[in-house]
Design a protein around this motif. Structure first.
Motif, mmCIF file in Angstrom:
data_model
loop_
_atom_site.group_PDB
_atom_site.id
_atom_site.type_symbol
_atom_site.label_atom_id
_atom_site.label_comp_id
_atom_site.label_asym_id
_atom_site.label_seq_id
_atom_site.Cartn_x
_atom_site.Cartn_y
_atom_site.Cartn_z
ATOM 1 N N ALA A 164 -18.961 -26.879 33.756
ATOM 2 C CA ALA A 164 -20.053 -26.958 33.630
ATOM 3 C C ALA A 164 -21.350 -27.803 32.856
ATOM 4 N N TYR A 165 -22.195 -28.666 32.967
ATOM 5 C CA TYR A 165 -23.064 -28.998 31.730
ATOM 6 C C TYR A 165 -23.811 -29.901 32.223
ATOM 7 N N ILE A 166 -25.418 -29.877 31.899
ATOM 8 C CA ILE A 166 -26.182 -30.895 31.830
ATOM 9 C C ILE A 166 -25.800 -31.701 30.967
ATOM 10 N N GLN A 167 -26.256 -32.925 31.608
ATOM 11 C CA GLN A 167 -26.533 -34.797 30.701
ATOM 12 C C GLN A 167 -27.894 -33.747 29.478
ATOM 13 N N GLY A 168 -27.792 -33.812 29.093
ATOM 14 C CA GLY A 168 -28.781 -34.084 27.362
ATOM 15 C C GLY A 168 -29.088 -32.482 26.902
ATOM 16 N N GLN A 169 -27.633 -31.301 27.389
ATOM 17 C CA GLN A 169 -28.202 -30.268 27.140
ATOM 18 C C GLN A 169 -28.721 -29.223 25.713
ATOM 19 N N SER A 170 -28.675 -29.054 24.795
ATOM 20 C CA SER A 170 -28.910 -28.909 23.530
ATOM 21 C C SER A 170 -28.221 -27.334 23.895
ATOM 22 N N GLU A 225 -27.315 -26.117 20.535
ATOM 23 C CA GLU A 225 -28.035 -25.065 19.863
ATOM 24 C C GLU A 225 -29.638 -26.374 19.332
ATOM 25 N N PRO A 226 -29.996 -25.588 18.073
ATOM 26 C CA PRO A 226 -31.024 -26.090 17.862
ATOM 27 C C PRO A 226 -30.795 -27.742 17.424
ATOM 28 N N ARG A 227 -31.995 -28.945 17.920
ATOM 29 C CA ARG A 227 -31.600 -30.608 17.137
ATOM 30 C C ARG A 227 -30.555 -31.139 17.941
ATOM 31 N N ILE A 228 -28.983 -30.098 18.666
ATOM 32 C CA ILE A 228 -28.196 -30.982 19.093
ATOM 33 C C ILE A 228 -28.064 -31.035 20.394
ATOM 34 N N ARG A 229 -27.867 -32.317 21.015
ATOM 35 C CA ARG A 229 -28.127 -33.097 22.558
ATOM 36 C C ARG A 229 -26.168 -33.653 22.914
ATOM 37 N N GLU A 230 -26.169 -32.705 23.900
ATOM 38 C CA GLU A 230 -24.993 -33.258 24.249
ATOM 39 C C GLU A 230 -24.823 -34.479 25.760
ATOM 40 N N TYR A 231 -23.897 -35.495 26.352
ATOM 41 C CA TYR A 231 -23.727 -36.027 27.149
ATOM 42 C C TYR A 231 -22.800 -36.811 27.153
ATOM 43 N N PHE A 232 -22.871 -36.806 28.600
ATOM 44 C CA PHE A 232 -20.850 -36.458 29.059
ATOM 45 C C PHE A 232 -20.292 -37.920 29.393
ATOM 46 N N TYR A 233 -19.975 -38.450 29.226
ATOM 47 C CA TYR A 233 -19.099 -39.911 30.226
ATOM 48 C C TYR A 233 -17.699 -39.740 30.838
ATOM 49 N N TYR A 234 -17.249 -41.051 31.196
ATOM 50 C CA TYR A 234 -16.518 -41.235 31.872
ATOM 51 C C TYR A 234 -16.266 -42.774 31.631
ATOM 52 N N ILE A 235 -14.464 -43.112 31.256
ATOM 53 C CA ILE A 235 -14.363 -44.246 31.468
ATOM 54 C C ILE A 235 -13.056 -44.948 32.450
ATOM 55 N N ASP A 236 -13.867 -45.871 33.196
ATOM 56 C CA ASP A 236 -12.515 -45.705 34.313
ATOM 57 C C ASP A 236 -11.653 -46.810 34.035
ATOM 58 N N HIS A 237 -10.654 -47.769 34.466
ATOM 59 C CA HIS A 237 -8.873 -48.210 34.472
ATOM 60 C C HIS A 237 -9.684 -49.691 33.809
ATOM 61 N N GLN A 238 -10.972 -50.521 34.643
ATOM 62 C CA GLN A 238 -11.225 -51.661 33.663
ATOM 63 C C GLN A 238 -12.117 -51.552 32.514
ATOM 64 N N GLY A 239 -11.846 -50.591 31.961
ATOM 65 C CA GLY A 239 -12.946 -50.618 30.538
ATOM 66 C C GLY A 239 -13.923 -50.282 30.963
ATOM 67 N N GLN A 240 -15.538 -49.634 31.430
ATOM 68 C CA GLN A 240 -16.283 -49.888 32.331
ATOM 69 C C GLN A 240 -16.945 -48.282 31.866
ATOM 70 N N LEU A 241 -18.117 -48.166 31.078
ATOM 71 C CA LEU A 241 -17.812 -46.707 30.918
ATOM 72 C C LEU A 241 -19.789 -46.552 31.698
ATOM 73 N N GLU A 282 -26.116 -36.483 18.147
ATOM 74 C CA GLU A 282 -25.954 -36.138 19.244
ATOM 75 C C GLU A 282 -23.840 -35.847 19.602
ATOM 76 N N ARG A 283 -23.794 -35.595 20.520
ATOM 77 C CA ARG A 283 -22.603 -35.517 20.404
ATOM 78 C C ARG A 283 -22.014 -35.951 22.198
ATOM 79 N N ASN A 284 -21.072 -37.050 22.176
ATOM 80 C CA ASN A 284 -20.884 -37.881 23.360
ATOM 81 C C ASN A 284 -19.338 -37.532 23.593
ATOM 82 N N PHE A 285 -19.151 -36.828 24.846
ATOM 83 C CA PHE A 285 -18.037 -36.512 25.271
ATOM 84 C C PHE A 285 -17.402 -37.264 26.591
#
Length: 230
Positions: free
Chosen positions: A32-38, A40-56, A104-107
């Protein structure tokens, strides 16, 4: 909603290109996550997916296609140039790769591999040809090694080495693989449904090393994994 900025992107530019979304539990993972969740103080986290065509994409984008993928070259270069294996202790099972940018942490999770080679760039006189990946054009490249191309015996997908930092194996996008396919050479006893043995390129016949074969499970292991998928 994040505003779209046309200024040159730095680390803060990554956030500028995002559209904020409501809390979402990934349909593919148990995390479970929320895009832009924090967390820790001053830390943001985002979550990504890349497909088999190289699209992010943002991982929770419901419709994933060319319209909704990230296209800004500078953004993609910043993101993928910082990408590495996720050893953060957070979301490692579901998002095995991580791109750090300032606070930023980009997963990232992927359909196949985090590096997808999309274009073959011709070198200038005397220069080695380059494989470009993930929309970065000449800014995201790996030296093209014809002998290191590997055609998977089950899926038929084609792979090429990339940086060990991102797992060591990159996928060749299907459109590029089709362009390269006429140059594969098969043994006299094999049809094109078998494994190629050589690759004809630039007037030379390169013996395929199959050095990437060990990066994949055996056919028996793959069958077992597929059997466990609901």
């Amino acid at each position: 909603m994040w505003s779209l900025r046309t200024a040159a992107l730095g680390c803060r530019g990554l956030a500028a290109l995002r559209r904020s979304t409501a809390g979402y539990i990934s349909s593919r993972t148990a995390s479970a996550y929320i895009q832009g969740q924090s967390p820790e103080p001053r830390i943001r986290e985002y979550f990504y997916y890349i497909d088999h065509q190289g699209q992010l994409f943002l991982d929770d984008t419901k419709v994933k296609n060319f319209v909704t993928c990230f296209k800004d070259k500078h953004f993609l270069v910043v993101f993928f140039s910082r990408l590495r294996l996720n050893q953060s202790g957070r979301y490692q099972d579901d998002f095995p790769f991580l791109s750090l940018c300032g606070r930023e942490r980009n997963f990232l999770r992927c359909d196949d591999r985090p590096v997808v080679f999309t274009h073959l760039l011709e070198g200038t006189t005397g220069d080695q040809e380059l494989l470009s990946f993930c929309g970065g054009a000449e800014k995201l490249t790996a030296a093209f090694r014809p002998e290191a191309l590997y055609m998977h015996p089950v899926s038929g997908r084609v792979y090429h080495p990339c940086s060990e930092r991102t797992g060591g194996v990159g996928l060749v996008r299907s459109a590029l693989a089709i362009e390269l396919s006429p140059f594969f050479v098969y043994g006299a006893e094999q049809s094109q449904s078998g494994q190629p043995t050589h690759f004809l390129w630039a007037g030379q016949e390169h013996t395929l090393t199959n050095e990437l074969a060990g990066s994949f499970p055996t056919e028996e292991e793959s069958s077992g994994q597929e059997g466990g998928v609901g």
